[in-house]
Design an enzyme around this catalytic site. Structure first.
Site: not given
Ligand code: AMP
Length: 398
Positions: A7, A14, A90, A179, A240, A283, A332-333, A383
């Protein structure tokens, strides 16, 4: 077969080496600061992360150092590079031309280059990565897997903007969506976990990471998605803006004396929950700030949550109902509070969350109650595995 998944970004690369039989990653890593100074972070599965400060003047040097790390006597994971059966790349934008993954040849490279206008930051970097790998691994089959391809099943009514038709004819301005590899992988897993027949299912996938998008997947096919011509449209994201009234661009330009480029930079890099809160795009930081009374951080997360819920509502309408909602990507996870808060808006379509089941992080789980009218799931995306699977399938069928 061992598959190298690449990627490639403008200054980073990556990679994962995946064993296609076990579907496990044998090594993962990242080259950073390519063209600046260079750094390689290499992690063989189950072993310590290794950090090498390496001169990486260009992407070819980056690929070279990845290959060297993979066969390194001390830290490597294989004897010889000949063990790599294929490489999966990718590629962000495949335009209307690519509706699925393809084996890379000169003609495919030309067609990807023709999509550069649609993703000027990403596609050229992806092509540089492909070029470097082809030079260093001649004869190894390579596959391009597109972020846009899964959404090419969207009907015209979903991908057409309310603009003069000539702009579609001349420049192919339309919704593409991104995505796609994640939406495809997660919708399939969600159907399996929820016990739904994929070809008779209505699934909404919420990919909520730093970049975020929602998709409506009807009978296994994407029929709508929130990102558009570019990944700027749709949900509010880390930095964004997502959907805004387009007239705001002229308004800010006049008031602040900014150029279009400056405003696009503002919308892409300085907006979203970061710009709204002035705190962070992450977040975890926002929730900490909100908990200690920061009103702007509180507002930013609520506006984010509300926007996701609105998209879910509209996609339930688009599919005449919904059987399952799947949450994936960083937020989401992992973030049970964000999932719960989104679902609180969705009682009207029968969504009912089970607090205990929702108390999961980074694991596949059904998080709705038994009496919920819609199955709600957390499904970690993968992915790289999806890219490796497509690569094996295409290379084996040659
Ligand atoms: P990504 O771009 O998929 O890596 O997601 C990044 C976002 O997921 C950021 O806003 C993080 O705060 C949130 N995030 C990642 N790991 C956690 C976690 N263990 N608990 C809560 N939020 C998370």
């Amino acid at each position: 077969m061992k598959i190298l998944v690449i990627n490639c970004g403008s200054s980073s690369l990556k990679y994962q080496l995946i064993d296609s039989e076990t579907e496990q990653a044998i090594a993962v890593g990242l080259c950073e600061r390519i063209g600046i100074d260079g750094r390689l972070v290499h992690t063989p599965a189950g072993r310590e992360k290794l950090i090498f400060d390496k001169a990486l003047p260009n992407h070819e040097a980056a690929v070279q150092s990845v290959l060297a790390a993979l066969v390194d006597k001390e830290h490597g994971v294989m004897e010889s590079l000949s063990e790599i059966g294929a490489v999966g790349h990718r590629v962000v934008h495949g335009g209307e031309r690519f509706t699925e993954s393809v084996i890379i040849d000169d003609e495919v490279i030309k067609a990807i280059t023709e999509c550069n206008d649609l993703a000027p930051l990403h596609n050229p970097a992806n092509l540089i990565g492909i070029d470097a790998c082809r030079k260093l691994m001649p004869g190894v089959p390579m596959v391009a897997v597109f972020d846009t391809a899964f959404h090419q099943t969207m009907p015209k009514k979903a991908f057409t903007y309310g603009l003069p038709h000539e702009y579609y004819d001349k420049y192919k301005i339309r919704r593409y969506g991104f995505h796609g590899t994640s939406h495809s992988y997660v919708s399939k897993r969600a159907a399996e976990i929820a016990g739904l027949a994929l070809d008779h299912s209505r699934i909404i996938v919420c990919h909520l990471g730093n970049g975020a998008s929602v998709s409506a997947v009807l009978n296994g096919k994407s029929v709508d998605t929130s990102m558009g011509l570019t990944p700027l449209e749709g949900l509010i994201m880390g930095t964004r803006s997502g959907d805004i009234d387009p007239a705001i661009i002229e308004f800010i330009a006049k008031k602040e004396g900014k150029s279009i480029e400056e405003i696009m930079n503002l919308l892409n890099k300085k907006s979203g929950v970061y710009g709204m809160s002035g705190v962070s795009s992450d977040f975890r930081d926002l929730e900490a700030a909100a908990n200690s009374g920061n009103e702007l951080a509180k507002d930013a997360t609520e506006v984010f949550v509300y926007r996701v819920a609105k998209y879910i509502g509209s996609y339930a309408a688009a599919m005449n109902g919904v059987d399952a909602i799947a949450f994936t990507a960083g937020l989401g996870e992992n973030d049970k509070n964000i999932r719960r808060r989104i679902c609180e808006y969705l009682g009207f379509i029968g969504v009912e969350i089970d607090e205990e089941r929702n108390n999961v992080r980074g694991k596949e789980a059904v998080i709705s109650s038994d009496s919920s009218g819609v199955k709600v799931l957390a499904v970690p995306t993968n992915e790289e595995l999806a890219i490796a699977r497509d690569t094996v399938m295409l290379v084996s069928n040659r």
